[in-house]
Motif scaffolding. Structure first.
Motif, PDB file in Angstrom:
ATOM      1  N   ASP A 633       0.840  -1.212   0.000  1.00  0.00           N
ATOM      2  CA  ASP A 633       0.000   0.000   0.000  1.00  0.00           C
ATOM      3  C   ASP A 633       0.870   1.255   0.000  1.00  0.00           C
ATOM      4  O   ASP A 633       0.486   2.283  -0.578  1.00  0.00           O
ATOM      5  CB  ASP A 633      -0.934  -0.001   1.216  1.00  0.00           C
ATOM      6  CG  ASP A 633      -1.957  -1.112   1.136  1.00  0.00           C
ATOM      7  OD1 ASP A 633      -2.398  -1.436   0.017  1.00  0.00           O
ATOM      8  OD2 ASP A 633      -2.295  -1.672   2.192  1.00  0.00           O
ATOM      9  N   MET A 634       2.013   1.180   0.659  1.00  0.00           N
ATOM     10  CA  MET A 634       2.918   2.335   0.641  1.00  0.00           C
ATOM     11  C   MET A 634       3.507   2.527  -0.756  1.00  0.00           C
ATOM     12  O   MET A 634       3.582   3.652  -1.270  1.00  0.00           O
ATOM     13  CB  MET A 634       4.029   2.138   1.683  1.00  0.00           C
ATOM     14  CG  MET A 634       3.492   2.183   3.100  1.00  0.00           C
ATOM     15  SD  MET A 634       4.732   1.840   4.352  1.00  0.00           S
ATOM     16  CE  MET A 634       5.717   3.313   4.283  1.00  0.00           C
ATOM     17  N   GLY A 638       3.443   5.675  -3.357  1.00  0.00           N
ATOM     18  CA  GLY A 638       4.740   6.353  -3.414  1.00  0.00           C
ATOM     19  C   GLY A 638       5.204   6.879  -2.075  1.00  0.00           C
ATOM     20  O   GLY A 638       5.906   7.889  -1.981  1.00  0.00           O
ATOM     21  N   ILE A 639       4.805   6.179  -1.022  1.00  0.00           N
ATOM     22  CA  ILE A 639       5.158   6.619   0.349  1.00  0.00           C
ATOM     23  C   ILE A 639       6.316   5.770   0.864  1.00  0.00           C
ATOM     24  O   ILE A 639       6.300   4.540   0.732  1.00  0.00           O
ATOM     25  CB  ILE A 639       3.932   6.469   1.282  1.00  0.00           C
ATOM     26  CG1 ILE A 639       2.797   7.380   0.824  1.00  0.00           C
ATOM     27  CG2 ILE A 639       4.317   6.745   2.722  1.00  0.00           C
ATOM     28  CD1 ILE A 639       1.467   7.068   1.481  1.00  0.00           C
ATOM     29  N   ARG A 640       7.289   6.437   1.464  1.00  0.00           N
ATOM     30  CA  ARG A 640       8.396   5.702   2.076  1.00  0.00           C
ATOM     31  C   ARG A 640       8.268   5.751   3.604  1.00  0.00           C
ATOM     32  O   ARG A 640       7.727   6.710   4.155  1.00  0.00           O
ATOM     33  CB  ARG A 640       9.737   6.303   1.647  1.00  0.00           C
ATOM     34  CG  ARG A 640      10.080   6.013   0.184  1.00  0.00           C
ATOM     35  CD  ARG A 640      11.574   6.263  -0.066  1.00  0.00           C
ATOM     36  NE  ARG A 640      11.931   7.643   0.241  1.00  0.00           N
ATOM     37  CZ  ARG A 640      11.900   8.643  -0.645  1.00  0.00           C
ATOM     38  NH1 ARG A 640      11.545   8.406  -1.890  1.00  0.00           N
ATOM     39  NH2 ARG A 640      12.229   9.869  -0.292  1.00  0.00           N
ATOM     40  N   VAL A 647      -3.728  11.386   6.866  1.00  0.00           N
ATOM     41  CA  VAL A 647      -4.688  10.282   6.996  1.00  0.00           C
ATOM     42  C   VAL A 647      -6.071  10.898   7.125  1.00  0.00           C
ATOM     43  O   VAL A 647      -6.327  11.669   8.051  1.00  0.00           O
ATOM     44  CB  VAL A 647      -4.377   9.417   8.240  1.00  0.00           C
ATOM     45  CG1 VAL A 647      -5.274   8.193   8.266  1.00  0.00           C
ATOM     46  CG2 VAL A 647      -2.914   9.012   8.265  1.00  0.00           C
ATOM     47  N   LYS A 648      -6.959  10.560   6.193  1.00  0.00           N
ATOM     48  CA  LYS A 648      -8.291  11.187   6.176  1.00  0.00           C
ATOM     49  C   LYS A 648      -9.376  10.123   6.336  1.00  0.00           C
ATOM     50  O   LYS A 648      -9.285   9.049   5.759  1.00  0.00           O
ATOM     51  CB  LYS A 648      -8.532  11.881   4.830  1.00  0.00           C
ATOM     52  CG  LYS A 648      -7.617  13.032   4.520  1.00  0.00           C
ATOM     53  CD  LYS A 648      -7.996  13.590   3.154  1.00  0.00           C
ATOM     54  CE  LYS A 648      -7.108  14.759   2.769  1.00  0.00           C
ATOM     55  NZ  LYS A 648      -7.372  15.220   1.396  1.00  0.00           N
ATOM     56  N   VAL A 709      -4.909   7.490   2.727  1.00  0.00           N
ATOM     57  CA  VAL A 709      -3.593   7.973   3.142  1.00  0.00           C
ATOM     58  C   VAL A 709      -2.883   8.561   1.931  1.00  0.00           C
ATOM     59  O   VAL A 709      -2.851   7.955   0.860  1.00  0.00           O
ATOM     60  CB  VAL A 709      -2.757   6.805   3.733  1.00  0.00           C
ATOM     61  CG1 VAL A 709      -1.347   7.287   4.063  1.00  0.00           C
ATOM     62  CG2 VAL A 709      -3.423   6.246   4.983  1.00  0.00           C
ATOM     63  N   GLU A 710      -2.355   9.772   2.096  1.00  0.00           N
ATOM     64  CA  GLU A 710      -1.609  10.390   0.990  1.00  0.00           C
ATOM     65  C   GLU A 710      -0.431  11.172   1.565  1.00  0.00           C
ATOM     66  O   GLU A 710      -0.424  11.535   2.750  1.00  0.00           O
ATOM     67  CB  GLU A 710      -2.530  11.316   0.190  1.00  0.00           C
ATOM     68  CG  GLU A 710      -3.162  12.397   1.029  1.00  0.00           C
ATOM     69  CD  GLU A 710      -4.349  13.069   0.338  1.00  0.00           C
ATOM     70  OE1 GLU A 710      -5.010  12.432  -0.492  1.00  0.00           O
ATOM     71  OE2 GLU A 710      -4.605  14.239   0.667  1.00  0.00           O
ATOM     72  N   LYS A 711       0.530  11.456   0.737  1.00  0.00           N
ATOM     73  CA  LYS A 711       1.689  12.210   1.212  1.00  0.00           C
ATOM     74  C   LYS A 711       1.257  13.561   1.762  1.00  0.00           C
ATOM     75  O   LYS A 711       0.426  14.230   1.154  1.00  0.00           O
ATOM     76  CB  LYS A 711       2.664  12.435   0.063  1.00  0.00           C
ATOM     77  CG  LYS A 711       3.477  11.224  -0.303  1.00  0.00           C
ATOM     78  CD  LYS A 711       4.603  11.647  -1.219  1.00  0.00           C
ATOM     79  CE  LYS A 711       5.467  10.458  -1.570  1.00  0.00           C
ATOM     80  NZ  LYS A 711       6.737  10.875  -2.157  1.00  0.00           N
ATOM     81  N   ALA A 712       1.859  13.956   2.859  1.00  0.00           N
ATOM     82  CA  ALA A 712       1.477  15.246   3.468  1.00  0.00           C
ATOM     83  C   ALA A 712       2.160  16.387   2.717  1.00  0.00           C
ATOM     84  O   ALA A 712       3.231  16.212   2.157  1.00  0.00           O
ATOM     85  CB  ALA A 712       1.887  15.262   4.932  1.00  0.00           C
TER      86      ALA A 712
END
Ligand code: SF4
Length: 712
Positions: A633-634, A638-640, A647-648, A709-712
């Motif tokens: 999922d990461m 594209g999340i490391r 997180v919404k 979940v998305e990059k902040a």
């Protein structure tokens, strides 16, 4: 400090429901250390990381030491004396009661309180003010287990004891991670497994927790599918002839309806719903059925669900169907989340309960309690439960709220709405030991309460064992015992609402007098402790209930396990099978919110961290708030690991650090419940959770929400 001045005082750990005994080391002025009480039967001297650092939490700078009051919202609070604080509280509550009626005020209290504190809060609301609007954070914790026990066994009485861990041949741990949440109980399980490696341990949990990692079989079910798993296990037990038909005929009702219900819930059907292998379900059922002794152990994973009551009932049905209850190493066993949620239940400290395990809905029980208290009546109208209470406050129907020893601005779901409700309430009192909880900014009046090390009273742990907690030091600053604050308020309020009997109802000079009255109200009930006293507890140590008048310690020890005679506290003495109903989860994952977030505890933190968050070494295990995600999922996003992510959910959002975890399957996420505004600069997991609740227990589904979940 010289060796001569070193003293030790017996108390219990104020964290989890294991209820470990502690010896507080002090010099009469300061707490200097803590060690496990080698004589306490819950822990025999052992303590976990939280318990063994308790002395480091006794820091005066974190404490609320004086009453503080503000006249209008928004202005700074000023220090006031106790007389003024109590007078203002009584006047403001009386004004609301006299103008809008007793149901326009509410008390929201805590499983952290001692039993005596709980008792007087309950009597204040139901016996003096005339409303049942007193609920507690135990609603978030054990109310589904309470409802499940009552629906199936007839009373809120966990039948097992800790010693059963060492006696069972098959332990089914469901929706619980005792390795983190109840560490000293978990040590017993590890010891049992080491002593008898053939003992089977099955863990049911969506995550591969440290508890799951030591299991012989881990069933990583999808969130919310518990009932299907236990029903499929019953299907196998039926099909393979492992049901104890003689026990079912002699001691239960309703089995035929449940048998018909589970007929179609085969392992293959359940495997599809639960996301586990059908063969693993068969294996779990066979281990349970073939084991001479089998017991289940559950906690919030089952309770905090929109079908939490039936989760528990489906699990209890396995014990009843196989006759594995009331025998050494056998039976259903709920671990209590908080240190004294059991004591609170005993005194009826919730909106639907009355003293001595009586039910508000039962007219005879109301009449009994009125007679015991010497009042005309106990109000019939059900009180508002936790979620309902804050909803009513949001709508303006609750105009004065008293919060004691709990932190709703961190721990209730759907935080934005909770905070709006607190801000709208005309008058909020917060009675607490700590001054910087998330709820404190909403309080118009702060009342300093004494805390661990300064309080005397009793607590009941998960195995129905009552301990006498002693006070080592006097309260800090002007702090007072919770029971005394309640009594002072009752005496000031009574005459203002036309009740001139307050002095007669609240005559107590000590917690011992309150305990004696509470014990008398249990006479003849399932939890009868009319034979207990502080003196007996001091002479013989902590005791399990029941302990009726005339009983000896030997009698009580022999009754360590309930229902050994096959009789249950129902009208006909027979236990009940319940046909479960319910959705999977309140929210379903979809394209906008595709990840299923579960919540839980860290090993070294407790609740909202108002105590453990003060100890530096307790951050060594996990040092900041994070969301644990599956690596797939990461990668998709594209999340490391280590990056900040937003997180919404449908109710709010938080920014957390992402952490890759192989404990979680793709499509799921995990956020610890502890972090809140004081540690995260946001409302934490409960900005995301939702307030939908179980129809019987009214316990909200804090364990599950769908998120993106998305990059902040
Ligand atoms: Fe305290 Fe629970 Fe740890 Fe025992 S297991 S020391 S009661 S937190």
């Amino acid at each position: 400090m010289t060796p001569e001045t070193k003293m030790e005082t017996k108390a219990t750990c104020p964290y989890c429901g294991v209820g470990c005994g502690v010896l507080i080391e002090h010099d009469g002025a300061r707490i200097t250390g803590v060690r496990g009480d080698p004589e306490h039967p819950a822990n025999f001297g052992r303590l976990c990381t939280k318990g063994s650092t308790l002395h480091l939490t006794a820091r005066p700078e974190t404490r609320l030491q004086f009453p503080e009051l503000r006249d209008t919202k928004g202005e700074a609070r000023r220090r006031v004396g106790w007389d003024e604080a109590i007078d203002v509280a009584a006047r403001r509550f009386a004004d609301v009661i006299n103008e809008h009626g007793p149901d326009a005020v509410a008390f929201y209290i805590s499983g952290q309180l001692l039993t005596e504190d709980y008792y007087v809060f309950n009597k204040l609301m139901k016996g003096l003010i005339g409303s049942n609007n007193v609920d507690t954070n135990s609603r978030l914790c054990m109310s589904s287990a309470v409802a499940a026990y009552k629906q199936t066994l007839g009373a809120d009485a966990p039948p097992c004891s800790y010693e059963d861990f060492a006696l069972t041949d098959c332990l089914l741990i469901a929706g619980a991670n005792p390795a983190y949440a109840h560490p000293i109980a978990f040590r017993r399980i590890e010891d049992a497994k080491a002593a008898r490696p053939d003992m089977k341990i099955i863990v049911v949990d969506p995550r591969r927790t440290d508890t799951a990692a030591m299991a012989d079989l881990h069933l990583a079910i999808l969130p919310g599918t518990d009932i299907w798993l236990y029903n499929a296990m019953l299907n196998v037990l039926l099909w393979e002839g492992q049901v104890d038909q003689a026990f079912v005929r002699a001691h239960t009702e309703g089995f035929d309806a449940l048998r018909d219900h589970v007929r179609e819930i085969t392992p293959a059907v359940a495997a599809e719903i639960c996301g586990v292998k059908a063969d693993d379900i068969r294996t779990a059922a066979r281990w349970w059925g073939e084991a001479p002794a089998a017991m289940s152990l559950w906690c919030q994973g089952l309770n905090q669900s929109v079908h939490g009551t039936h989760n528990g009932a489906a699990l209890i049905a396995l014990s009843l169907a196989t006759g594995k209850i009331g025998k050494p190493g056998s039976g259903p066993f709920s671990m209590t989340g908080q240190p004294n949620a059991m004591g609170g239940r005993e005194v009826g400290g919730m909106a639907n309960l009355l003293s001595g395990h009586r039910d508000l809905a039962n007219p005879e029980h109301r009449a009994e309690v009125a007679r015991l208290w010497g009042v005309d009546s106990v109000p019939e109208k059900p009180g508002l439960t936790a979620i309902e209470l804050f909803d009513a406050m949001h709508e303006g129907r609750i105009k004065a709220l008293w919060v004691a020893c709990t932190n709703p601005a961190q721990s209730l779901p759907e935080q934005e709405r909770v905070r709006e409700a607190l801000a709208r309430c005309d008058f909020v009192v917060m009675q607490d030991a700590y001054r910087s909880t998330e709820t404190a900014p909403f309080a118009d009046l702060l009342l300093p309460a004494s805390t661990w090390g300064e309080k005397e009273g009793t607590v009941t742990n998960s195995e129905r064992r009552i301990s006498h907690v002693h006070r080592a030091l006097p309260p800090l600053g002007e702090a007072r015992a919770d029971w005394r604050i309640v009594c002072d308020f009752a005496l000031a309020l009574g005459p203002r609402i036309g009740r001139n009997d307050a002095a007669r109802l609240f005559p107590y000079a000590s917690p011992e007098e309150i305990f004696a009255e509470h014990a008398a109200t249990t006479r003849g009930r399932d939890l009868d402790i009319a034979g207990l006293s502080y003196a007996l507890l001091d002479a013989h140590g902590p005791q399990q209930w029941p302990f009726p008048e005339g009983a000896t310690v030997a009698d009580a020890t022999a009754r360590t396990r309930l229902y050994a005679d096959g009789r249950f506290p129902t009208a006909d003495g027979r236990a009940r099978f319940v046909v479960p109903t319910g959705r999977l989860t309140a929210e379903r994952a979809d394209a906008r919110f595709p990840l299923r977030m579960t919540t839980g505890r860290l090993r070294d933190q407790w609740h909202g961290m108002s105590r453990t968050g003060k100890v530096a070494r307790l951050y060594n295990h996990v040092d900041e708030a994070r969301i644990e995600l599956n690596a797939d999922d990461m990668a998709t996003r594209g999340i490391r690991s280590g990056e900040l992510v937003r997180v919404k959910s449908r109710r709010g959002e938080v920014v957390l650090r992402a952490a890759a975890s192989d404990e979680i399957r793709s499509g799921q996420a995990f956020v610890a419940m502890h972090w809140g505004a004081n540690t995260l600069n946001s409302a934490g997991a409960n900005a995301l959770t939702l307030r939908e609740f179980d129809p019987y227990s009214k316990q909200p589904e804090l364990k599950h929400a769908t998120v993106q979940v998305e990059k902040a």
